[in-house]
Motif scaffolding. Structure first.
Motif, mmCIF file in Angstrom:
data_model
loop_
_atom_site.group_PDB
_atom_site.id
_atom_site.type_symbol
_atom_site.label_atom_id
_atom_site.label_comp_id
_atom_site.label_asym_id
_atom_site.label_seq_id
_atom_site.Cartn_x
_atom_site.Cartn_y
_atom_site.Cartn_z
ATOM 1 N N ARG A 27 0.806 -1.225 0.000
ATOM 2 C CA ARG A 27 0.000 0.000 0.000
ATOM 3 C C ARG A 27 0.838 1.273 0.000
ATOM 4 N NH1 ARG A 27 -2.323 -2.297 4.370
ATOM 5 N NH2 ARG A 27 -1.640 -0.554 5.635
ATOM 6 N N THR A 28 2.035 1.247 0.596
ATOM 7 C CA THR A 28 2.729 2.512 0.869
ATOM 8 C C THR A 28 4.062 2.696 0.164
ATOM 9 O OG1 THR A 28 3.835 1.607 2.826
ATOM 10 C CG2 THR A 28 1.663 2.633 3.159
ATOM 11 N N GLU A 29 4.724 1.652 -0.229
ATOM 12 C CA GLU A 29 6.087 1.788 -0.765
ATOM 13 C C GLU A 29 6.090 1.822 -2.287
ATOM 14 O OE1 GLU A 29 8.866 2.486 0.900
ATOM 15 O OE2 GLU A 29 7.567 2.579 2.646
ATOM 16 N N HIS A 30 6.461 2.964 -2.837
ATOM 17 C CA HIS A 30 6.433 3.136 -4.294
ATOM 18 C C HIS A 30 7.364 2.169 -5.021
ATOM 19 C CE1 HIS A 30 4.888 7.237 -3.078
ATOM 20 N NE2 HIS A 30 3.905 6.678 -3.738
ATOM 21 N N ALA A 31 8.509 1.874 -4.443
ATOM 22 C CA ALA A 31 9.428 0.938 -5.099
ATOM 23 C C ALA A 31 8.802 -0.455 -5.188
ATOM 24 C CB ALA A 31 10.754 0.880 -4.352
ATOM 25 N N ILE A 32 8.135 -0.881 -4.126
ATOM 26 C CA ILE A 32 7.468 -2.185 -4.126
ATOM 27 C C ILE A 32 6.340 -2.189 -5.156
ATOM 28 C CG2 ILE A 32 6.003 -3.752 -2.769
ATOM 29 C CD1 ILE A 32 8.835 -4.013 -1.863
ATOM 30 N N ILE A 33 5.563 -1.127 -5.178
ATOM 31 C CA ILE A 33 4.455 -1.031 -6.135
ATOM 32 C C ILE A 33 4.987 -1.103 -7.563
ATOM 33 C CG2 ILE A 33 2.619 0.489 -7.006
ATOM 34 C CD1 ILE A 33 2.397 1.507 -4.010
ATOM 35 N N SER A 34 6.053 -0.357 -7.861
ATOM 36 C CA SER A 34 6.659 -0.383 -9.201
ATOM 37 C C SER A 34 7.145 -1.778 -9.555
ATOM 38 C CB SER A 34 7.834 0.597 -9.275
ATOM 39 O OG SER A 34 7.411 1.898 -9.009
ATOM 40 N N GLN A 35 7.787 -2.429 -8.605
ATOM 41 C CA GLN A 35 8.316 -3.765 -8.868
ATOM 42 C C GLN A 35 7.192 -4.788 -9.025
ATOM 43 O OE1 GLN A 35 10.989 -3.839 -5.576
ATOM 44 N NE2 GLN A 35 12.510 -2.614 -6.652
ATOM 45 N N LEU A 36 6.086 -4.597 -8.320
ATOM 46 C CA LEU A 36 4.927 -5.472 -8.508
ATOM 47 C C LEU A 36 4.319 -5.288 -9.895
ATOM 48 C CD1 LEU A 36 3.194 -5.312 -5.023
ATOM 49 C CD2 LEU A 36 4.160 -7.348 -6.118
ATOM 50 N N ILE A 37 4.303 -4.058 -10.382
ATOM 51 C CA ILE A 37 3.813 -3.804 -11.741
ATOM 52 C C ILE A 37 4.705 -4.523 -12.754
ATOM 53 C CG2 ILE A 37 3.519 -2.013 -13.512
ATOM 54 C CD1 ILE A 37 2.599 -0.150 -11.161
ATOM 55 N N LEU A 38 6.036 -4.407 -12.577
ATOM 56 C CA LEU A 38 6.959 -5.123 -13.473
ATOM 57 C C LEU A 38 6.775 -6.630 -13.361
ATOM 58 C CD1 LEU A 38 10.259 -3.072 -13.116
ATOM 59 C CD2 LEU A 38 8.911 -3.405 -15.189
ATOM 60 N N ALA A 39 6.562 -7.117 -12.159
ATOM 61 C CA ALA A 39 6.321 -8.553 -11.959
ATOM 62 C C ALA A 39 5.069 -8.982 -12.715
ATOM 63 C CB ALA A 39 6.197 -8.869 -10.471
ATOM 64 N N GLY A 40 4.030 -8.155 -12.673
ATOM 65 C CA GLY A 40 2.807 -8.451 -13.410
ATOM 66 C C GLY A 40 3.024 -8.474 -14.908
ATOM 67 N N ILE A 41 3.816 -7.519 -15.400
ATOM 68 C CA ILE A 41 4.120 -7.473 -16.836
ATOM 69 C C ILE A 41 4.867 -8.736 -17.252
ATOM 70 C CG2 ILE A 41 5.544 -6.292 -18.578
ATOM 71 C CD1 ILE A 41 4.796 -3.641 -17.063
ATOM 72 N N PHE A 42 5.878 -9.123 -16.470
ATOM 73 C CA PHE A 42 6.649 -10.319 -16.829
ATOM 74 C C PHE A 42 5.848 -11.598 -16.642
ATOM 75 C CE2 PHE A 42 10.219 -7.461 -17.027
ATOM 76 C CZ PHE A 42 10.955 -8.002 -18.075
ATOM 77 N N THR A 43 4.919 -11.589 -15.706
ATOM 78 C CA THR A 43 4.034 -12.745 -15.557
ATOM 79 C C THR A 43 3.149 -12.872 -16.797
ATOM 80 O OG1 THR A 43 4.087 -12.592 -13.151
ATOM 81 C CG2 THR A 43 2.221 -13.790 -14.127
ATOM 82 N N GLY A 44 2.583 -11.761 -17.233
ATOM 83 C CA GLY A 44 1.785 -11.770 -18.456
ATOM 84 C C GLY A 44 2.605 -12.198 -19.662
ATOM 85 N N LEU A 45 3.832 -11.687 -19.747
ATOM 86 C CA LEU A 45 4.719 -12.064 -20.849
ATOM 87 C C LEU A 45 5.034 -13.549 -20.804
ATOM 88 C CD1 LEU A 45 6.371 -11.015 -23.259
ATOM 89 C CD2 LEU A 45 8.232 -10.524 -21.652
ATOM 90 N N GLY A 46 5.213 -14.085 -19.604
ATOM 91 C CA GLY A 46 5.481 -15.513 -19.466
ATOM 92 C C GLY A 46 4.343 -16.357 -20.002
ATOM 93 N N PHE A 47 3.106 -15.943 -19.709
ATOM 94 C CA PHE A 47 1.949 -16.657 -20.264
ATOM 95 C C PHE A 47 1.872 -16.478 -21.775
ATOM 96 C CE2 PHE A 47 0.216 -16.389 -15.852
ATOM 97 C CZ PHE A 47 0.064 -17.761 -15.653
ATOM 98 N N TYR A 48 2.198 -15.274 -22.247
ATOM 99 C CA TYR A 48 2.108 -14.978 -23.682
ATOM 100 C C TYR A 48 3.066 -15.842 -24.498
ATOM 101 C CZ TYR A 48 2.223 -12.424 -28.075
ATOM 102 O OH TYR A 48 2.182 -12.083 -29.407
#
Length: 120
Positions: free
Chosen positions: A24-45
Motif C-alpha cells: 500500500r505505501t512503498e512506491h518501489a514495491i508497487i513499481s516492482q509489482l507492476i513489473l512482476a505483473g508485466i513479466f508474468t503476463g509475458l510468461g503466459f504470452y
C-alpha cells in the motif's frame, strides 16, 4: 503447545500486516509489482517452460524481498538518526546496493528466459 501455536498464528498475522503495508505505501514495491505483473503476463504470452517459471518467480521474490529489507533498514536509520548523517547515508546506500544486485540478477534471468523467445 497451545501457546506455541497461538504465537505462530500471531507471527503470520504480523507478517501479513507488513506485507500489505509495503504493497500500500512503498512506491518501489508497487513499481516492482507492476513489473512482476508485466513479466508474468509475458510468461503466459510466450508460454515459458516450468523451469523458466521457477527462475522467474525466484527472481521476482528476490527483488521484492531485498527491496522490503532495504525499506526496513531505511526506516530504522531514519528512526535512529532523523537528521542527515554521512554514516547513516552510507548504510542506506549499501542497503540500496543490495537491491541493485537483486535487480541486476533478475534482469539477467529475464534476458536468459526471454531473449531466445524473441530471437525465434
Amino acid at each position: 503447545m497451545k501457546k506455541f501455536i497461538l504465537g505462530r498464528v500471531r507471527s503470520i498475522g504480523y507478517a501479513f500486516t507488513g506485507f500489505f503495508f509495503l504493497i500500500r505505501t512503498e512506491h518501489a514495491i508497487i513499481s516492482q509489482l507492476i513489473l512482476a505483473g508485466i513479466f508474468t503476463g509475458l510468461g503466459f504470452y510466450v508460454e515459458i517452460s516450468r523451469e523458466e517459471w521457477i527462475w522467474q518467480v525466484l527472481a521476482i521474490g528476490l527483488v521484492l524481498s531485498t527491496e522490503s529489507l532495504n525499506t526496513a533498514i531505511e526506516n530504522i536509520c531514519d528512526f535512529i538518526h532523523p537528521d542527515f548523517n554521512t554514516k547513516i547515508g552510507t548504510i542506506k546506500d549499501i542497503a540500496s546496493g543490495a537491491v541493485t544486485f537483486a535487480a541486476l540478477t533478475a534482469m539477467i534471468i529475464a534476458g536468459l528466459i526471454y531473449i531466445p523467445y524473441f530471437l525465434e
